[in-house]
Design a protein around this motif. Structure first.
Motif, PDB file in Angstrom:
ATOM      1  N   LYS A  73       1.629  -8.626  -3.217  1.00  0.00           N
ATOM      2  CA  LYS A  73       2.599  -7.630  -2.728  1.00  0.00           C
ATOM      3  C   LYS A  73       3.969  -8.263  -2.499  1.00  0.00           C
ATOM      4  O   LYS A  73       4.994  -7.664  -2.801  1.00  0.00           O
ATOM      5  N   ASP A  74       4.000  -9.500  -1.989  1.00  0.00           N
ATOM      6  CA  ASP A  74       5.268 -10.196  -1.792  1.00  0.00           C
ATOM      7  C   ASP A  74       5.952 -10.479  -3.121  1.00  0.00           C
ATOM      8  O   ASP A  74       7.171 -10.380  -3.242  1.00  0.00           O
ATOM      9  N   CYS A 107       5.550  -8.677  -5.872  1.00  0.00           N
ATOM     10  CA  CYS A 107       6.034  -7.377  -6.352  1.00  0.00           C
ATOM     11  C   CYS A 107       7.390  -7.047  -5.738  1.00  0.00           C
ATOM     12  O   CYS A 107       8.308  -6.607  -6.437  1.00  0.00           O
ATOM     13  N   ARG A 108       7.520  -7.270  -4.443  1.00  0.00           N
ATOM     14  CA  ARG A 108       8.799  -7.001  -3.763  1.00  0.00           C
ATOM     15  C   ARG A 108       9.910  -7.884  -4.325  1.00  0.00           C
ATOM     16  O   ARG A 108      11.023  -7.421  -4.558  1.00  0.00           O
ATOM     17  N   ALA A 109       9.623  -9.160  -4.512  1.00  0.00           N
ATOM     18  CA  ALA A 109      10.636 -10.092  -5.008  1.00  0.00           C
ATOM     19  C   ALA A 109      11.061  -9.758  -6.436  1.00  0.00           C
ATOM     20  O   ALA A 109      12.225  -9.954  -6.794  1.00  0.00           O
ATOM     21  N   GLY A 116      11.062  -6.752  -7.644  1.00  0.00           N
ATOM     22  CA  GLY A 116      11.671  -5.433  -7.662  1.00  0.00           C
ATOM     23  C   GLY A 116      10.814  -4.375  -8.333  1.00  0.00           C
ATOM     24  O   GLY A 116      11.328  -3.342  -8.752  1.00  0.00           O
ATOM     25  N   GLY A 148       7.224  -1.832  -8.122  1.00  0.00           N
ATOM     26  CA  GLY A 148       6.603  -1.037  -7.078  1.00  0.00           C
ATOM     27  C   GLY A 148       5.591  -1.817  -6.261  1.00  0.00           C
ATOM     28  O   GLY A 148       5.067  -2.842  -6.700  1.00  0.00           O
ATOM     29  N   THR A 149       5.315  -1.325  -5.072  1.00  0.00           N
ATOM     30  CA  THR A 149       4.338  -1.982  -4.199  1.00  0.00           C
ATOM     31  C   THR A 149       3.141  -1.082  -3.927  1.00  0.00           C
ATOM     32  O   THR A 149       2.428  -1.276  -2.951  1.00  0.00           O
ATOM     33  N   THR A 150       2.916  -0.106  -4.805  1.00  0.00           N
ATOM     34  CA  THR A 150       1.745   0.745  -4.650  1.00  0.00           C
ATOM     35  C   THR A 150       0.501  -0.063  -4.995  1.00  0.00           C
ATOM     36  O   THR A 150       0.581  -1.155  -5.562  1.00  0.00           O
ATOM     37  N   ASP A 185       0.311  -1.044  -8.658  1.00  0.00           N
ATOM     38  CA  ASP A 185       1.217  -2.130  -9.037  1.00  0.00           C
ATOM     39  C   ASP A 185       0.700  -3.483  -8.576  1.00  0.00           C
ATOM     40  O   ASP A 185       0.694  -4.451  -9.338  1.00  0.00           O
ATOM     41  N   THR A 186       0.267  -3.556  -7.339  1.00  0.00           N
ATOM     42  CA  THR A 186      -0.184  -4.840  -6.804  1.00  0.00           C
ATOM     43  C   THR A 186      -1.491  -5.284  -7.450  1.00  0.00           C
ATOM     44  O   THR A 186      -1.678  -6.473  -7.701  1.00  0.00           O
TER      45      THR A 186
END
Length: 66
Positions: free
Chosen positions: A12-13, A15-17, A19, A21-23, A26-27
């Motif tokens: 998840k981290d 994914c955030r970095a 840019g 999605g964090t659903t 996606d993760t």
């Protein structure tokens, strides 16, 4: 991203970095890709869900060669 990280990262981290999605979809997709990189020896996973860059046989990339 892994070269500058001082600690292990979660999917998840990452994914955030990146840019994206964090659903859950996606993760989980990224987690599957990370698992393949662990199997190939590019990444390490000493604890479940925490990945880091695997050490290279030659040593760290920033080591000076004499």
């Amino acid at each position: 991203m892994f070269a500058t990280a001082e600690q292990r990262l979660r999917a998840k981290d990452i994914c955030r970095a990146l840019g994206i999605g964090t659903t859950a979809n996606d993760t989980e997709s990224l987690r599957a890709k990370l698992k393949r990189l662990v199997a190939r020896g590019v990444l390490t996973e000493n604890q479940p869900a925490l990945v880091a860059l695997a050490p290279t046989p030659a040593g760290p990339a920033d080591a000076t060669v004499a």
